[in-house]
Design a protein around this motif. Structure first.
Motif, mmCIF file in Angstrom:
data_model
loop_
_atom_site.group_PDB
_atom_site.id
_atom_site.type_symbol
_atom_site.label_atom_id
_atom_site.label_comp_id
_atom_site.label_asym_id
_atom_site.label_seq_id
_atom_site.Cartn_x
_atom_site.Cartn_y
_atom_site.Cartn_z
ATOM 1 N N HIS A 280 0.708 -1.201 0.038
ATOM 2 C CA HIS A 280 0.114 -0.150 0.022
ATOM 3 C C HIS A 280 0.931 1.067 -0.076
ATOM 4 C CE1 HIS A 280 -3.890 -2.244 0.871
ATOM 5 N NE2 HIS A 280 -3.107 -3.032 1.724
ATOM 6 N N CYS B 36 -3.874 5.991 -1.428
ATOM 7 C CA CYS B 36 -3.071 4.658 -1.739
ATOM 8 C C CYS B 36 -2.349 4.826 -3.096
ATOM 9 C CB CYS B 36 -3.743 3.441 -1.526
ATOM 10 S SG CYS B 36 -2.737 2.036 -1.863
ATOM 11 N N ASN C 101 -0.369 2.573 -4.571
ATOM 12 C CA ASN C 101 -0.128 1.095 -5.399
ATOM 13 C C ASN C 101 -1.435 0.401 -5.361
ATOM 14 O OD1 ASN C 101 2.524 1.957 -3.840
ATOM 15 N ND2 ASN C 101 2.953 0.035 -4.841
ATOM 16 N N PHE C 102 -1.541 0.215 -6.708
ATOM 17 C CA PHE C 102 -2.937 -0.526 -7.003
ATOM 18 C C PHE C 102 -3.258 -1.915 -6.042
ATOM 19 C CE2 PHE C 102 -6.886 -1.562 -8.698
ATOM 20 C CZ PHE C 102 -7.368 -0.708 -9.435
ATOM 21 N N CYS C 103 -4.011 -2.060 -5.254
ATOM 22 C CA CYS C 103 -4.200 -3.216 -4.339
ATOM 23 C C CYS C 103 -5.279 -4.041 -4.146
ATOM 24 C CB CYS C 103 -3.786 -2.819 -2.835
ATOM 25 S SG CYS C 103 -5.086 -1.245 -2.450
ATOM 26 N N HIS D 183 -9.382 -0.173 -4.381
ATOM 27 C CA HIS D 183 -8.091 0.734 -4.105
ATOM 28 C C HIS D 183 -8.289 2.152 -4.334
ATOM 29 C CE1 HIS D 183 -4.015 2.284 -5.429
ATOM 30 N NE2 HIS D 183 -4.650 2.795 -6.537
ATOM 31 N N MET E 40 -9.441 3.600 -1.386
ATOM 32 C CA MET E 40 -8.669 3.615 -0.238
ATOM 33 C C MET E 40 -7.787 4.965 0.067
ATOM 34 S SD MET E 40 -5.471 1.035 0.788
ATOM 35 C CE MET E 40 -4.514 1.061 2.289
#
Ligand code: K7E
Ligand code: CUA
Ligand code: CA
Length: 611
Positions: free
Chosen positions: A524, A559, A561-563, A567, A570
């Protein structure tokens, strides 16, 4: 029988004819074969990690071999937002960079830790030529671990791990300075080779060497540290540096140096004992080699140190036991560096000839005329070259990487400046075979290969939750002073806890953040608009950063970072109340005892549940 043979011959002829009509002549089939040898199907792994120095990118490039795929960049001396590395001025990493020489570096020589003369997969050291630094990269997490500013030295160029068990990392100070470091000193300039302890990352001692100490290697038994010296003239300009016919290969006797240091013979400067070989005979031997040499490489069996001639078309072969020159064979124009296979052959890069030359060491030493085995053209102007395991006592003898300075016409044009060019060469046969080429950003100097079978199992999947980590359920927003707030935050797909944080203008806000994910690759990010902040937290990681002057307003941290599918959702708010506005300090977790949050002079603490 004859019939079968005839049939086979006919079918071979037919295939050959077919390939001719298809436009794949001999070159075509060679290319198909080469392509098959470097092809790594999707989902399958390369056989080697190659660590390429990033040069003025200040980093290390991790490339899979034989595919040439860039797997990762490890930022070392330069901030890199993509990995949330040293981006914000208050990031501890950034502070370390600033305090040791600045937020850029020029990396040249990756040097892995060794046990019993082969890589053990623990650490990789890399130098910063520009700012006199040495960094250590942990290979279990592929992150920079320590950065050391080396005292009494400018221009940390050649480095080498002292074999066979990484007793020290030796670092050559190339750019000479007045003896006392002051410009007023009229005495000849000089520099030092620094010996750094691999665990504590402290300089144990230094040995003074005159003449611009260039590239380094260690003898396989750890007795000598070799360094090329190209300015015995002690010239201050190019003309002055090429006066003598011969410069030197320096051999530092490590045990003799340690003994002298123990006997107090070093002069301590900036906390480090410096040995002056003039006062401590036996520590330094200068072996005369043709003018302005460049690389030095010790053969895998430890018998010879080979200095490359650069301005001379020769390599100088020195017997490591006697420190005497045993041969000086011609190899071609502009020899820079040498590497080895497992069958007694050396491979030397020829910068001016744009070639790799393969030569037989025993034949060259014996003085027979047939020591040159093969030559292959590279594109163009090769600097370093490295064969798999070529720096260890057990070379693999399969692949060699040519690290070329210029690519010119080799890739799609991208403006006047072109990428760097690496070429992968098969060295398993008598003749070298060109397999593939791949570009990288500027500018790899050197590379080392590490077998995937060695390193893969040592790489961590998630960071260990340290004592400093924020636990799930233990999140809090704590006022730690009249103008200081600490946010203890966790993150997991796909939310931050807490999601809303209210502070006052002028507060110093410390974010202590833990990614509590336990699954590999669930990274993240934490980006805060308009505050120069992007932190990236791989699973299990904890990072801490303080924002000193948040400006009044509402800032959505999010965030990077694609999570997950959520995402984009987030995110959370940092609400910065104006100084003279309504004071509203969040007791974010309802029901929490807020007594500790009472700030002197502030009438009350309003409650507002940020969830
Ligand atoms: Cu030859 Cu810095 Cu290793 Cu570059 S040095 S090529
Ligand atoms: Cu977490 Cu995207
Ligand atoms: Ca010279």
């Amino acid at each position: 029988m004859t019939r079968i043979v005839t049939l086979i011959v006919l079918s071979i002829l037919a295939t050959a004819a077919l390939m001719q009509t298809m436009g794949c002549g001999e070159t075509g089939s060679a290319q198909v074969r080469a392509a098959q040898e470097v092809y790594v199907p999707p989902g399958e792994h390369d056989r080697y990690y190659a660590f390429l120095s990033g040069g003025q990118s200040g980093s290390v490039f991790v490339v899979g071999i034989p595919s040439g795929r860039l797997i990762r960049e490890i930022p070392v001396f330069e901030p890199r937002a993509a990995y949330g590395y040293a981006v914000h001025p208050n990031d501890p990493r950034r502070r370390e960079l600033e305090s040791t020489g600045g937020a850029w570096g020029d990396t040249h020589h990756p040097a892995p830790s060794e046990t019993n003369g082969v890589y053990d997969g623990r650490y990789l050291w890399i130098n910063d030529l520009a700012n006199g630094r040495l960094a250590r990269v942990r290979l279990d997490v592929f992150e920079t671990d320590r950065i050391l500013k080396i005292p009494n030295l400018q221009g940390a160029h050649g480095i080498a791990v002292v074999s066979p068990n990484t007793k020290y990392i030796g670092v050559n100070g190339e750019f000479e300075q007045p003896t006392d470091g002051l410009a007023t000193n009229p005495a000849p300039y000089t520099s030092v080779v620094a010996f750094v302890d691999p665990e504590s990352m402290q300089v144990k001692f230094e040995v003074r060497v005159n003449g611009n100490i260039d590239i380094a290697d260690s003898s396989k038994d750890g007795r000598y540290f070799f360094a090329t010296v190209y300015n015995l003239e002690q010239g201050k300009d190019m003309g002055g540096m090429i006066q003598f016919d011969r410069d030197a290969l320096a051999a530092i006797d490590i045990a003799a140096a340690e003994k002298a240091v123990a006997e107090g013979k070093g002069v301590v400067r900036n906390g480090v004992p410096i040995l002056d070989p003039e006062n401590v005979p036996g520590v330094l031997t200068l072996i005369p080699v043709p003018k302005n040499p460049h690389g030095v490489n010790v053969t895998p069996d430890g018998r010879y140190a080979i200095a490359s001639g650069k301005l001379s078309p020769t390599v100088t072969i020195v017997d490591v036991k006697t420190l005497k020159i045993v041969a000086e064979p011609e190899v071609g124009l502009g020899p820079l560096h040498t590497t080895f296979d497992d069958r007694g052959n050396a491979f030397t890069s020829l910068f001016l000839d744009s070639q790799v030359v393969k030569w037989n060491i025993d034949k060259a030493v014996a003085g027979t005329s047939d020591y040159i085995v093969d030559r292959i053209n590279v594109h163009y102007n090769i600097g370093h070259l490295q064969a798999a395991g070529g720096e260890t006592m057990k070379p693999h003898g399969d692949f060699l990487l040519a690290l070329n300075k210029l690519s010119k016409d080799q890739y799609l044009p991208v403006g006047p400046d072109m990428p760097e060019a690496q070429e992968l060469i098969d060295i398993s046969g008598e003749k070298m075979r060109m397999l593939a080429a791949f570009p990288t950003p500027p500018e790899p100097h050197d590379a080392v290969f590490m077998a995937a079978s060695l390193l893969k199992s040592k790489v961590k999947q998630v960071f260990d939750l340290g004592a400093d980590s924020v636990k799930e359920g233990g999140e809090s927003v704590v006022r730690t002073g009249p103008d200081a707030v600490t946010v203890n935050m966790t993150m997991i797909r796909s939310a931050y806890t807490p999601e809303t944080i209210e502070v006052r203008e002028g507060d110093h806000v410390t974010f202590r953040m833990t990614n509590v994910e336990t699954i590999r690759d669930m990274t993240h990010g934490f980006a805060l608009p308009d505050h120069g902040l992007n932190v990236s937290l791989p699973p299990g990681a904890t990072k801490e950063i303080t924002i000193e002057t948040p400006k009044p307003g509402v800032y959505w941290f999010y965030c990077t970072n694609f999570c997950s599918a959520l995402h984009l959702e987030m995110r959370g708010r940092l609400v910065v109340q104006p100084k003279d506005g309504p004071v509203k300090i969040t007791d974010w977790r309802a029901g929490q005892n807020v007594a500790g949050l009472q700030v002197p002079g502030v009438p009350s603490t309003e409650k507002s549940n940020g969830r």
